[in-house]
Write a protein that holds these residues in place. Structure first.
Motif, short mmCIF file in Angstrom:
data_model
loop_
_atom_site.label_atom_id
_atom_site.label_comp_id
_atom_site.label_asym_id
_atom_site.label_seq_id
_atom_site.Cartn_x
_atom_site.Cartn_y
_atom_site.Cartn_z
N VAL A 86 0.86 -1.19 0.00
CA VAL A 86 0.00 0.00 0.00
C VAL A 86 0.90 1.24 0.00
O VAL A 86 2.11 1.15 0.17
N VAL A 87 0.25 2.38 -0.18
CA VAL A 87 0.91 3.66 0.07
C VAL A 87 0.08 4.40 1.11
O VAL A 87 -1.11 4.13 1.29
N LEU A 88 0.72 5.33 1.79
CA LEU A 88 0.05 6.15 2.78
C LEU A 88 -0.41 7.44 2.11
O LEU A 88 0.38 8.11 1.43
N ALA A 89 -1.68 7.80 2.27
CA ALA A 89 -2.22 9.03 1.70
C ALA A 89 -2.84 9.87 2.81
O ALA A 89 -3.52 9.34 3.69
N ALA A 90 -2.60 11.17 2.77
CA ALA A 90 -3.15 12.09 3.77
C ALA A 90 -3.81 13.26 3.06
O ALA A 90 -3.28 13.76 2.06
N GLN A 91 -4.96 13.68 3.58
CA GLN A 91 -5.64 14.88 3.08
C GLN A 91 -5.90 15.82 4.24
O GLN A 91 -6.50 15.43 5.25
N ILE A 92 -5.46 17.06 4.10
CA ILE A 92 -5.69 18.08 5.12
C ILE A 92 -6.81 18.99 4.63
O ILE A 92 -6.85 19.39 3.46
N HIS A 93 -7.77 19.30 5.52
CA HIS A 93 -8.83 20.23 5.16
C HIS A 93 -9.12 21.14 6.34
O HIS A 93 -8.50 21.01 7.41
N ALA A 94 -10.05 22.07 6.15
CA ALA A 94 -10.26 23.11 7.15
C ALA A 94 -10.75 22.58 8.48
O ALA A 94 -10.60 23.24 9.51
#
Length: 409
Positions: A86-94
């Motif tokens: 797998v790969v690690l994915a990150a999403q930053i939001h408000a």
């Protein structure tokens, strides 16, 4: 004979990347299709598939079944390996962040969230997100090959600076790619070094994911517009490739003016899509001030789904649809896409009243009047996360043998 065997082996190795991408994007469901798409012999395609299977990236169904009405020998079916890396994915939001482990094929294997006020220090936020991802890796025991990050800001290339993280209170020009890479190095995740860490704008990554795995699959010129937790973003795929402009800043559609006398925008103008067609604009127009529980996106979407019969809510939806349609029509006139997909709150607006939005775009668009541009809801959940994962998977798609090198390391 030896030279012929060597040539065949070299040809097969050169096909490993293209073959993996075909399986990864669902365009080669069988070995027969793989043979045709690669333009190689059946023996070479079989050898390529076998090597990708040996690398732990795909599986080959050794008991193929013919589909109804088909003729000839049934072909082996090809799948991404669900037990693979797998790969690690990150999403930053408000309103926080989401982290996921994503396999080939855009499959989300595990996910977790962090909510609350986002720190003005990007290093603190990214360290927290990477820590959450490291926890998922420990829980699942999966092998990790890289990491990708999605942020709600234009990301300048080649340095990876977030130029306008307006809704995060981060400093303009924050070097998010370097900060992300340092957080990965500090977390000491096996398989993810400080040299492996990719970042991009969240809507650009949404477009990349939808084009490869979702509602944009098969489009040549694809326009994506989305309103997430705050603001409005856009992205464009041209001739099958993500168009990011000369330095990664293309298609800042949030700052199209759709109401000249409207709400002041963070950019200094007034009436931009960013402040006229996002969740906060909808809640304000409906006379429903946002509450403390849940993100603005979830509050706005829930209001649309549960209270659309309320005249104030319906009027607010109509207003946003008209403003969004005006912006989309201008983009259609300039870009002439063959498909439009909408995400976030815009997806919910489209699903609530599809005919009104399509009519507004057709009425104000030259190309809309001549036949219409398909406007579709996005097809993936957490598509920006999947897009961030695509960045991390790309080195493997370019050369699957890096998996073997990573194992040796």
């Amino acid at each position: 004979m030896t030279q012929t065997r060597t040539t065949r082996l070299e040809r097969g190795r050169a096909s490993l990347g293209p073959a993996l991408e075909l399986v990864h994007t669902g365009r080669a469901p069988t070995r027969a299709v793989l043979t045709s798409e690669l333009g190689v012999t059946r023996a070479t395609a079989g050898a390529v598939a076998a090597e990708l299977e040996a690398l732990g990236l795909i599986t080959v169904d050794s008991r193929p079944t013919a589909s109804a009405g088909s003729q000839g020998r049934p072909s082996h079916r090809l799948f991404v390996d669900e037990r693979g890396p797998v790969v690690l994915a990150a999403q930053i939001h408000a309103d926080g962040f989401r982290v996921a482990l994503v396999g080939l094929g855009g499959r989300i294997v595990a996910t977790t969230t962090g909510s609350g006020t986002i720190s003005a220090d990007p290093a603190h936020v990214l360290a927290e997100a990477v820590g959450a991802g490291a926890g998922l890796l420990r829980e699942t025991g999966r092998r990790c090959l890289g990491a990708g990050l999605a942020v709600p800001s234009a990301v300048a290339e080649p340095d990876g600076e977030a130029l306008n993280p307006l809704h995060l209170a981060w400093p303009a020009g924050a070097p998010v790619r370097d900060i992300f890479q340092r957080a990965l190095a500090d977390a000491a995740i096996p398989g993810v070094t400080e040299a492996i860490g990719f970042s991009g704008n969240d809507v650009n990554l949404m477009a990349l994911a939808e084009h490869r795995h979702g509602a944009g699959r098969g489009a040549r010129d694809l326009l994506c517009v989305a309103s997430g937790h705050r603001g409005v973003g856009g992205a464009l795929v041209l001739d099958g490739r993500l168009h990011s402009g000369s330095s990664g800043l293309a298609l800042e559609v949030g700052h199209l003016t759709v109401h000249p006398e409207g709400t002041p925008c963070h950019c200094g103008s007034r009436g931009c899509l960013d402040v006229e067609a996002d969740p906060l604009a909808f809640l304000n127009a409906a006379g429903r001030p946002p509450g403390p529980e849940g993100s603005l996106l979830h509050q706005a979407a829930d209001l649309l789904r549960t209270a659309y019969d309320d005249p104030a809510v319906r009027a607010a939806a109509d207003l946003l649809i008209d403003r969004l349609g005006l912006g989309l029509a201008g983009l259609v006139n300039i870009l002439n896409p063959d498909r439009i997909i909408l995400g976030g709150l815009h997806r919910t607006l489209l699903e609530t009243d599809p005919e009104r939005l399509r009519a507004v775009v057709a009425d104000r668009s030259l190309w809309g009047r001549s036949g219409g541009v398909p406007i579709l809801p996005c097809g993936l959940d957490h598509n920006s996360l999947v897009g961030a994962a695509e960045l991390a998977w790309q080195p493997v798609l370019d050369d699957p043998l890096v998996v073997q090198e990573d194992r040796r390391a």
